[in-house]
Motif scaffolding. Structure first.
Motif, PDB file in Angstrom:
ATOM      1  N   PRO A  37     -35.524 -20.211   8.888  1.00  0.00           N
ATOM      2  CA  PRO A  37     -36.221 -19.574   9.873  1.00  0.00           C
ATOM      3  C   PRO A  37     -36.490 -18.508   9.768  1.00  0.00           C
ATOM      4  CG  PRO A  37     -33.949 -18.392   8.684  1.00  0.00           C
ATOM      5  CD  PRO A  37     -34.645 -19.183   7.449  1.00  0.00           C
ATOM      6  N   ILE A  38     -37.139 -17.955  11.139  1.00  0.00           N
ATOM      7  CA  ILE A  38     -38.695 -17.747  11.528  1.00  0.00           C
ATOM      8  C   ILE A  38     -37.722 -15.670  11.696  1.00  0.00           C
ATOM      9  CG2 ILE A  38     -40.448 -19.223  12.426  1.00  0.00           C
ATOM     10  CD1 ILE A  38     -39.537 -17.632  14.987  1.00  0.00           C
ATOM     11  N   GLY A  39     -36.940 -15.789  11.050  1.00  0.00           N
ATOM     12  CA  GLY A  39     -35.994 -14.525  10.695  1.00  0.00           C
ATOM     13  C   GLY A  39     -35.582 -13.569   9.970  1.00  0.00           C
ATOM     14  N   ASP A  40     -36.410 -14.885   9.271  1.00  0.00           N
ATOM     15  CA  ASP A  40     -35.750 -14.499   7.311  1.00  0.00           C
ATOM     16  C   ASP A  40     -35.700 -13.167   7.167  1.00  0.00           C
ATOM     17  OD1 ASP A  40     -38.131 -15.312   7.000  1.00  0.00           O
ATOM     18  OD2 ASP A  40     -38.063 -16.607   5.527  1.00  0.00           O
ATOM     19  N   TYR A  41     -36.568 -11.640   7.537  1.00  0.00           N
ATOM     20  CA  TYR A  41     -37.679 -11.591   7.543  1.00  0.00           C
ATOM     21  C   TYR A  41     -38.192 -11.628   5.532  1.00  0.00           C
ATOM     22  CZ  TYR A  41     -37.917  -6.769   8.261  1.00  0.00           C
ATOM     23  OH  TYR A  41     -38.982  -5.301   8.291  1.00  0.00           O
ATOM     24  N   GLU A  66     -39.795 -24.440  12.501  1.00  0.00           N
ATOM     25  CA  GLU A  66     -38.855 -23.615  11.340  1.00  0.00           C
ATOM     26  C   GLU A  66     -38.005 -24.149  11.002  1.00  0.00           C
ATOM     27  OE1 GLU A  66     -37.188 -20.424  12.973  1.00  0.00           O
ATOM     28  OE2 GLU A  66     -36.922 -21.693  15.350  1.00  0.00           O
TER      29      GLU A  66
ATOM     30  N   ARG B 109     -32.819 -11.798  17.239  1.00  0.00           N
ATOM     31  CA  ARG B 109     -34.003 -10.491  16.821  1.00  0.00           C
ATOM     32  C   ARG B 109     -34.054  -9.313  17.156  1.00  0.00           C
ATOM     33  NH1 ARG B 109     -36.676 -16.737  17.140  1.00  0.00           N
ATOM     34  NH2 ARG B 109     -35.647 -16.994  15.474  1.00  0.00           N
ATOM     35  N   GLU B 112     -32.824  -7.389  13.843  1.00  0.00           N
ATOM     36  CA  GLU B 112     -33.424  -7.433  12.152  1.00  0.00           C
ATOM     37  C   GLU B 112     -34.046  -6.222  11.981  1.00  0.00           C
ATOM     38  OE1 GLU B 112     -33.403 -11.051  10.116  1.00  0.00           O
ATOM     39  OE2 GLU B 112     -33.280 -11.995  12.217  1.00  0.00           O
ATOM     40  N   THR B 198     -29.110 -10.609   9.018  1.00  0.00           N
ATOM     41  CA  THR B 198     -30.126 -10.653   8.944  1.00  0.00           C
ATOM     42  C   THR B 198     -29.456 -12.550   9.827  1.00  0.00           C
ATOM     43  OG1 THR B 198     -30.402 -10.022   6.694  1.00  0.00           O
ATOM     44  CG2 THR B 198     -31.591 -11.812   7.227  1.00  0.00           C
ATOM     45  N   GLU B 199     -30.915 -13.354  10.343  1.00  0.00           N
ATOM     46  CA  GLU B 199     -30.238 -14.539  10.513  1.00  0.00           C
ATOM     47  C   GLU B 199     -29.678 -15.293   9.440  1.00  0.00           C
ATOM     48  OE1 GLU B 199     -33.854 -16.077  12.621  1.00  0.00           O
ATOM     49  OE2 GLU B 199     -33.037 -18.304  12.435  1.00  0.00           O
TER      50      GLU B 199
END
Lengths: 384, 287
Positions: A37-41, A66, B109, B112, B198-199
């Motif tokens: 996912p693009i929010g995985d950091y 994603e 989002r 984050e 975190t997602e």
């Protein structure tokens, strides 16, 4: 004069009307396939940031998908091509064979695959690698450990992670020849609970400095809670532990994306000449950066400790670890590099000579590396 | 040796607590006859909302409260679809999981990468409260009229219906209550276990909670054992990597917990099977 004005307006309208679709046609469409996912950091987040920068810098349009399962990449590539993508970039090692198959099926589309080694006349490979930075982080970790046990939480025991661990251990030992690097494997790229328990296990074992490969800031947070220093991974994680993060590894995929795509736009790269295009970009190309926050190579909180630690080196005599890090960083930021951590003689932890004196490991040797550097303690699947 | 025992025990409590809350919730939902495979989705919604509120108000307990609300709201959706509309419970639950993961990712989002300054300790009064809750829920289930009503709704809904009990209402309440507990479990992850958002951070723990509920034979006290045993073994699977190959160790917490719970299920006088009407929508007059 009025008729001239009218003509001018009509001409302008005509010019815009014809130029409008013309402009849109020249906009290159680039499709991205992400594994997470693009929010995985972490990994995917970094690729997505790079996509946004490339889209801002160049006259291109981008699409992305994603969380694509590695075995199902082909239908997703198909979809991106149907939507008009002329360039498709896939960003996980597991996409390699699927991407190659699609490159053969669509000879007029350009493909790029990150972290792999298979190419085609219309498919190039690229990688922004961290091994130099892990070496620098290792130098710092070696100076900061009090128990002599440095911890590493690894995702998967594959060559990429083993290379990073190896460079890290070489750095630790360069400063602290008796220190060990204690390893735990997660068998996951993203799993906060596993990362948490692995870190707790290493803390219980007496480790007091932490580095890792996992796509969440878990290790940084758990270490900071116990007041222990750590090195951030992939994304700027200093903000999660402003006192705890010493430094870390940061990536600039946009350096590669912008370079490649601008060459495509300029007509230099096309679907027939990518067979030998392999970006292996490091510090010198600014695709990788040392630090836990962009522009901050070492957290100021830790600078004085690193300046107080002295180390004796053949090359520079006695100097502080801080100065050693800065000198090595400068040496590795040059082209060609003046220093490489994987320059022989290097023996593995079993005592087998792996890199002969005077030899520096090639990219192929680095990408297939399986042996464990001296000082590493813990399981090492597929150890030669 | 002593350090090993103490440390493993603490780690078991830390990871066991969120699993226990979610498992207890699932036990109540399933005892009333409704399977809810949306635990993962309810947990992540709880995790997100708890973090968002705790981050804004600097009060982690308030975060847990809103997490309960978020979990309950998500469960209400499942209850409406499966009890009122009588849709397939498994499909609805899976959809709820996907909805929760997607919705929390979308809303999350902007959270984050933000730190959480006031966190809840991993092992605190809350841990003991969780144990107390499990005992209380066990007592209610087996020793009160409410418990009989809930269990009957899952075993023989037609029979309790003839006694004048509103089966749909009982099931609604049990599912919503279960969702609230799953939400708190998720919230615990984001304000105590690993204080950040975190997602996708639940990463499968919801499924483990469902497995614990099933292998504990839908018994709250056995779920306590299952959750804490799993937590402790999960930690040990990393601690033991120095001596045992990591690949088989990965399976150890799963395999061992299942084996222990399955073996103990054979003993004891009480019937240990699944609720007879589990997964079946109740329609008056139909069999």
């Amino acid at each position: 004069m009025r008729w001239m004005k009218t003509w001018l307006v009509v001409a302008l309208i005509l010019a815009f009307a014809t130029a409008g679709p013309g402009l849109a046609q020249t906009k290159l469409k680039v499709g991205f396939i992400y594994v997470g996912p693009i929010g995985d950091y972490g990994w995917t987040h970094a690729h997505n940031q790079a996509r946004l920068i490339a889209e801002k810098t160049l006259p291109i349009e981008t699409l992305y998908v994603e969380s694509v399962p590695e075995a199902q990449v082909e239908p997703f590539i198909d979809k991106l091509i149907q939507q008009g993508s002329k360039v498709v970039l896939t960003t996980s090692f597991g996409f390699m064979d699927g991407t190659l198959a699609m490159a053969k099926r669509y000879p007029n589309i350009l493909f790029g695959h990150a972290s792999g080694f298979k190419r085609n006349p219309n498919m190039f490979t690229y990688m922004a690698d961290f091994y130099q930075i892990y070496y620098l982080n290792g130098l710092m970790a070696g100076a900061l450990t009090k128990t002599g046990k440095v911890a590493y939480v690894g995702a998967f025991p594959i060559p990429e992670v083993k290379r990073h661990l190896g460079a890290f251990a070489l750095g630790v030992r360069a400063v602290n020849p008796k220190a060990t690097v204690n390893v735990r494997w997660l068998f996951a790229w993203f799993d906060p609970a596993k990362a948490k328990e692995a870190t707790e296990a290493l803390i219980a074992e007496g480790a007091d400095v932490f580095a890792f490969t996992e796509d969440s800031p878990t290790v940084v947070q758990v270490a900071a809670k116990k007041g222990l220093p750590s090195f951030s991974h992939y994304s700027p994680m200093q903000r999660y532990a402003p006192q705890g993060v010493v430094s870390g590894q940061l990536v600039h995929w946009e350096r590669i994306y912008v370079d490649f795509l601008s060459k495509v736009l300029a007509g230099k790269y096309n679907a027939t000449n990518l067979q030998n295009v392999d970006y292996w970009w490091l510090l010198a190309e600014k695709a990788a950066e040392v630090g836990g926050e962009f522009g901050v190579p070492i957290n100021p909180v830790w600078v004085s400790k690193l300046q107080a630690a002295k180390v004796n080196t053949k090359e520079f005599g006695t100097l502080s670890v801080y100065d050693l890090v800065m000198r090595r960083l400068a040496q590795m930021s040059k082209t060609p590099v003046a220093f490489d951590p994987f320059t022989g003689p290097i023996r593995d932890r079993k005592g087998v000579l792996r890199v002969p004196a005077g030899h520096t490991m090639t990219v192929l040797e680095l990408t297939t590396m399986e042996w464990a550097a001296p000082g590493i303690v813990g399981p090492w699947p597929k150890e030669p | 040796m002593e350090e090993w025992v103490v440390n493993t025990f603490i780690r078991g409590l830390a990871l066991g607590t969120p699993l226990l809350w979610a498992a207890l919730g699932e036990i109540y939902a399933e005892r009333s006859g409704v399977v809810n495979l949306g635990v993962e989705g309810m947990m992540i919604l709880g995790a997100f909302s708890a973090f968002a509120l705790a981050q804004t108000t600097a009060n982690p307990l308030l975060g847990l409260l809103i997490a309960a609300g978020a979990g309950a709201a998500a469960a209400l959706l499942h209850a409406f679809v499966t009890i009122t509309l009588r849709a397939n419970q498994y499909v609805s639950g899976l959809a709820l999981t996907m909805l929760g993961l997607g919705l929390s990712a979308l809303l999350g989002r902007r959270w984050e990468g933000l730190p959480l300054l006031d966190t809840l300790p991993e092992v605190s009064a809350f841990t003991y409260l969780s144990l107390l809750l499990a005992v209380l829920l066990w007592f209610v289930l087996y020793h009160t009229r409410w418990g009989i009503v809930i269990r009957s709704a899952g075993e023989a809904p037609a029979a309790v219906d003839t006694l004048g009990v509103n089966v749909a209402l009982v099931r609604y309440l049990a599912v919503i209550f279960g969702g609230a507990l799953a939400g708190v479990g998720g919230g615990f992850l984001s304000v105590a276990y690993r204080p950040s958002w975190t997602e996708g951070m639940t990463n499968g723990l919801g499924w483990i909670a469902i497995a614990i509920a099933i292998f504990a034979s839908w018994d709250p006290l056995r779920a306590v054992a299952g959750a804490f045993l799993f937590g402790a073994l999960f930690h040990l699977s990393f601690r033991l990597q120095t001596w045992v190959a990591p690949e088989p160790l990965q399976m150890m917490p799963f395999a061992f917990t299942i084996v222990v719970l399955a073996l103990t299920a054979r003993r004891g006088g009480r019937a240990q099977g699944a609720p007879a009407a589990l997964g079946l929508p109740y329609v008056r007059g139909e069999r």
